[in-house]
Design a protein around this motif. Sequence first.
Motif, PDB file in Angstrom:
ATOM      1  N   LYS A  10      28.512   5.320 -16.374  1.00 40.34           N
ATOM      2  CA  LYS A  10      27.359   6.217 -16.387  1.00 40.34           C
ATOM      3  C   LYS A  10      26.245   5.293 -16.154  1.00 40.34           C
ATOM      4  CE  LYS A  10      29.473  10.141 -18.620  1.00 40.34           C
ATOM      5  NZ  LYS A  10      29.522  11.169 -19.613  1.00 40.34           N
ATOM      6  N   ARG A  11      26.099   4.278 -17.118  1.00 39.62           N
ATOM      7  CA  ARG A  11      24.997   3.274 -17.208  1.00 39.62           C
ATOM      8  C   ARG A  11      24.714   2.545 -16.048  1.00 39.62           C
ATOM      9  NH1 ARG A  11      24.343  -1.971 -17.533  1.00 39.62           N
ATOM     10  NH2 ARG A  11      26.459  -2.348 -17.850  1.00 39.62           N
ATOM     11  N   GLN A  12      26.148   2.088 -15.439  1.00 41.22           N
ATOM     12  CA  GLN A  12      25.785   1.213 -13.912  1.00 41.22           C
ATOM     13  C   GLN A  12      25.268   2.579 -12.836  1.00 41.22           C
ATOM     14  OE1 GLN A  12      28.299   1.302 -16.007  1.00 41.22           O
ATOM     15  NE2 GLN A  12      29.251  -0.647 -16.102  1.00 41.22           N
ATOM     16  N   ARG A  13      25.662   3.660 -12.948  1.00 37.68           N
ATOM     17  CA  ARG A  13      25.281   4.612 -11.872  1.00 37.68           C
ATOM     18  C   ARG A  13      23.725   4.950 -12.284  1.00 37.68           C
ATOM     19  NH1 ARG A  13      28.976   7.755 -12.764  1.00 37.68           N
ATOM     20  NH2 ARG A  13      30.113   7.203 -10.979  1.00 37.68           N
ATOM     21  N   HIS A  14      23.373   5.057 -13.545  1.00 37.08           N
ATOM     22  CA  HIS A  14      21.854   5.220 -13.715  1.00 37.08           C
ATOM     23  C   HIS A  14      21.171   3.950 -13.333  1.00 37.08           C
ATOM     24  CE1 HIS A  14      18.248   6.363 -16.030  1.00 37.08           C
ATOM     25  NE2 HIS A  14      18.202   5.184 -16.464  1.00 37.08           N
ATOM     26  N   GLY A  59       0.767  -1.210   0.055  1.00 32.36           N
ATOM     27  CA  GLY A  59      -0.185  -0.107  -0.009  1.00 32.36           C
ATOM     28  C   GLY A  59       0.925   1.135   0.159  1.00 32.36           C
ATOM     29  N   ALA A  60       0.150   2.474  -0.136  1.00 31.58           N
ATOM     30  CA  ALA A  60       1.022   4.028   0.038  1.00 31.58           C
ATOM     31  C   ALA A  60       1.050   4.418   0.858  1.00 31.58           C
ATOM     32  CB  ALA A  60       0.136   4.643  -1.027  1.00 31.58           C
ATOM     33  N   VAL A  61       0.338   3.873   2.214  1.00 32.32           N
ATOM     34  CA  VAL A  61       0.475   4.528   3.560  1.00 32.32           C
ATOM     35  C   VAL A  61       1.384   3.611   4.426  1.00 32.32           C
ATOM     36  CG1 VAL A  61      -0.585   5.686   5.329  1.00 32.32           C
ATOM     37  CG2 VAL A  61      -1.478   5.637   3.173  1.00 32.32           C
ATOM     38  N   ASN A  62       2.218   4.108   4.967  1.00 38.74           N
ATOM     39  CA  ASN A  62       3.326   3.547   6.031  1.00 38.74           C
ATOM     40  C   ASN A  62       2.911   3.932   7.420  1.00 38.74           C
ATOM     41  OD1 ASN A  62       5.202   2.016   7.244  1.00 38.74           O
ATOM     42  ND2 ASN A  62       7.034   2.973   6.530  1.00 38.74           N
ATOM     43  N   ASP A  63       1.847   2.933   8.001  1.00 33.23           N
ATOM     44  CA  ASP A  63       1.595   3.569   9.320  1.00 33.23           C
ATOM     45  C   ASP A  63       2.369   2.577  10.441  1.00 33.23           C
ATOM     46  OD1 ASP A  63      -0.641   5.230   9.142  1.00 33.23           O
ATOM     47  OD2 ASP A  63      -1.804   3.730   8.377  1.00 33.23           O
ATOM     48  N   ASP A  64       3.151   1.679   9.760  1.00 32.48           N
ATOM     49  CA  ASP A  64       3.715   0.932  10.885  1.00 32.48           C
ATOM     50  C   ASP A  64       5.375   0.726  10.734  1.00 32.48           C
ATOM     51  OD1 ASP A  64       1.387  -0.621  11.064  1.00 32.48           O
ATOM     52  OD2 ASP A  64       1.315  -1.595   8.950  1.00 32.48           O
ATOM     53  N   TRP A  65       5.739   1.861  10.514  1.00 31.64           N
ATOM     54  CA  TRP A  65       7.457   2.047  10.507  1.00 31.64           C
ATOM     55  C   TRP A  65       7.948   1.678  11.933  1.00 31.64           C
ATOM     56  CZ3 TRP A  65      10.291   6.648  11.907  1.00 31.64           C
ATOM     57  CH2 TRP A  65      11.835   6.603  11.726  1.00 31.64           C
ATOM     58  N   ASP A  66       8.979   0.596  11.859  1.00 32.30           N
ATOM     59  CA  ASP A  66       9.527   0.552  13.221  1.00 32.30           C
ATOM     60  C   ASP A  66      10.878   1.554  13.628  1.00 32.30           C
ATOM     61  OD1 ASP A  66      11.739  -0.223  11.321  1.00 32.30           O
ATOM     62  OD2 ASP A  66      11.707  -2.345  11.819  1.00 32.30           O
ATOM     63  N   GLY A  67      11.044   2.506  12.802  1.00 33.69           N
ATOM     64  CA  GLY A  67      11.985   3.285  13.393  1.00 33.69           C
ATOM     65  C   GLY A  67      13.382   3.224  12.780  1.00 33.69           C
ATOM     66  N   SER A  68      13.537   1.958  11.922  1.00 33.92           N
ATOM     67  CA  SER A  68      14.813   1.573  11.340  1.00 33.92           C
ATOM     68  C   SER A  68      15.224   2.237  10.031  1.00 33.92           C
ATOM     69  CB  SER A  68      14.720   0.098  11.209  1.00 33.92           C
ATOM     70  OG  SER A  68      13.994  -0.397  10.227  1.00 33.92           O
ATOM     71  N   TRP A  69      16.121   2.712   9.589  1.00 30.55           N
ATOM     72  CA  TRP A  69      16.737   2.804   8.061  1.00 30.55           C
ATOM     73  C   TRP A  69      17.738   2.009   7.528  1.00 30.55           C
ATOM     74  CZ3 TRP A  69      14.102   7.219   6.467  1.00 30.55           C
ATOM     75  CH2 TRP A  69      13.454   7.953   7.420  1.00 30.55           C
ATOM     76  N   THR A  70      17.524   1.910   6.152  1.00 32.38           N
ATOM     77  CA  THR A  70      18.560   1.235   5.391  1.00 32.38           C
ATOM     78  C   THR A  70      19.480   2.207   4.792  1.00 32.38           C
ATOM     79  OG1 THR A  70      17.018  -0.657   5.240  1.00 32.38           O
ATOM     80  CG2 THR A  70      18.958  -0.360   3.554  1.00 32.38           C
ATOM     81  N   LEU A  71      20.783   2.155   4.852  1.00 32.03           N
ATOM     82  CA  LEU A  71      21.672   3.129   4.470  1.00 32.03           C
ATOM     83  C   LEU A  71      22.547   2.285   3.395  1.00 32.03           C
ATOM     84  CD1 LEU A  71      21.254   4.161   7.657  1.00 32.03           C
ATOM     85  CD2 LEU A  71      22.768   5.996   6.534  1.00 32.03           C
ATOM     86  N   LEU A  72      22.778   3.188   2.363  1.00 31.74           N
ATOM     87  CA  LEU A  72      23.696   2.444   1.398  1.00 31.74           C
ATOM     88  C   LEU A  72      24.672   3.377   0.562  1.00 31.74           C
ATOM     89  CD1 LEU A  72      22.291  -0.333  -1.677  1.00 31.74           C
ATOM     90  CD2 LEU A  72      23.825   2.034  -2.261  1.00 31.74           C
ATOM     91  N   GLY A  73      25.752   2.917   0.648  1.00 32.62           N
ATOM     92  CA  GLY A  73      26.659   3.992   0.208  1.00 32.62           C
ATOM     93  C   GLY A  73      27.422   3.328  -1.116  1.00 32.62           C
ATOM     94  N   PHE A  74      27.996   4.019  -2.107  1.00 31.99           N
ATOM     95  CA  PHE A  74      28.495   3.470  -3.112  1.00 31.99           C
ATOM     96  C   PHE A  74      29.504   4.654  -3.794  1.00 31.99           C
ATOM     97  CE2 PHE A  74      24.619   5.652  -4.938  1.00 31.99           C
ATOM     98  CZ  PHE A  74      25.189   6.465  -6.138  1.00 31.99           C
ATOM     99  N   SER A  75      30.398   3.938  -4.333  1.00 30.89           N
ATOM    100  CA  SER A  75      31.436   4.586  -5.184  1.00 30.89           C
ATOM    101  C   SER A  75      31.706   3.783  -6.553  1.00 30.89           C
ATOM    102  CB  SER A  75      32.719   4.877  -4.450  1.00 30.89           C
ATOM    103  OG  SER A  75      33.550   5.626  -5.003  1.00 30.89           O
ATOM    104  N   LEU A  76      31.388   4.505  -7.473  1.00 32.29           N
ATOM    105  CA  LEU A  76      31.509   3.998  -8.644  1.00 32.29           C
ATOM    106  C   LEU A  76      32.327   4.759  -9.702  1.00 32.29           C
ATOM    107  CD1 LEU A  76      27.911   3.068  -9.742  1.00 32.29           C
ATOM    108  CD2 LEU A  76      29.696   1.363  -8.614  1.00 32.29           C
ATOM    109  N   PRO A  77      33.170   4.245 -10.720  1.00 31.27           N
ATOM    110  CA  PRO A  77      34.276   4.792 -11.644  1.00 31.27           C
ATOM    111  C   PRO A  77      33.178   5.781 -12.255  1.00 31.27           C
ATOM    112  CG  PRO A  77      34.836   2.672 -11.554  1.00 31.27           C
ATOM    113  CD  PRO A  77      33.423   2.764 -10.815  1.00 31.27           C
ATOM    114  N   ASP A  78      33.898   7.073 -12.813  1.00 32.12           N
ATOM    115  CA  ASP A  78      33.050   8.173 -13.482  1.00 32.12           C
ATOM    116  C   ASP A  78      32.740   7.603 -14.722  1.00 32.12           C
ATOM    117  OD1 ASP A  78      33.862   9.943 -11.571  1.00 32.12           O
ATOM    118  OD2 ASP A  78      35.579  10.701 -12.207  1.00 32.12           O
ATOM    119  N   SER A  79      33.564   6.757 -15.254  1.00 28.62           N
ATOM    120  CA  SER A  79      32.934   6.106 -16.826  1.00 28.62           C
ATOM    121  C   SER A  79      31.697   5.303 -16.585  1.00 28.62           C
ATOM    122  CB  SER A  79      34.254   5.642 -17.228  1.00 28.62           C
ATOM    123  OG  SER A  79      34.637   4.323 -16.615  1.00 28.62           O
TER     124      SER A  79
END
Length: 283
Positions: free
Chosen positions: A126-130, A104-124
């Motif tokens: 572009k397709r993978q980054r997109h 559904g579109a409404v999140n009434d059940d959030w448990d306070g947690s977050w997922t964090l994702l860090g990435f570093s891709l070569p400048d060339s």
Amino acid sequence: MEDHDILDGQDISEAPQPRPQSLMLAFFGNHVLDEGEVGVYSGSIIDVLGRVGVGEQAVRSTLTRMVNRGLLRRRREGRRMFFGLTPQATRVLEDGRVRIWQQGAVNDDWDGSWTLLGFSLPDSWKRQRHDLRSRLTWSGFGALYSGLWIAPGKVDAAGIVSELGLAAHVKIFHARADEVTDIELMIRDTWDLEGIAARYVVFDKRWTAHLNAGAGDDPIGTRLRLVSEWLWTIRTDPRLPARHLPQEWPARPAQETFRRVADHTARPARRMARDLLETTPLR
């Protein structure tokens, strides 16, 4: 072809006009996904998509393009061509079904947690980054900083980066915000709340008007448009915690409108599909 390609980005100031591929995927999701390994005669597909304004040539070229992208498989029987789902398309449609009918579109059940994702891709790369950014957006992530993305709840981001072959370039964490963090400010800075809200308002106005105008006599076409437009609407919505959103957040009334139209068209569309669609096993 990725999950986000179910939808086509458009100017949210206007009612969305889904492209043939969006409607085609909605068609297979509505009428083929639960039927097992079956193929649908191309003439039947042309008939149904014609009801939502897609011409025969556009249907044929879309079918060919989707076969070439690995989304559909085809089988000839005499002079007739039948089209069915590939495993890739099945995965895409099942993911969309979860978003539409289970989460559904409404999140009434959030448990306070977050997922964090860090990435570093070569400048060339572009397709993978997109591709990575597009998949992250579809999965509820927003850019906290340029190379650090965040999503509410626990998201299976490992599956995303593994499919894209980027596991060696990505770090994933599950965490909770410190009390010093202003979550509502972070949300406003990370996501385009006005843009997300505008999509819901457009959808709700359009389909409330449809309900007020009466049921009409083409439930299969109505349902195709409904599902395509709802997917367009929720595409950029990460299902942010309801308690950290504006009090009059428009996702709730829009979702209620969607479900009313969906309930009204479900049985008539199934009956019409049984009459219109010529199918054959693809095993």
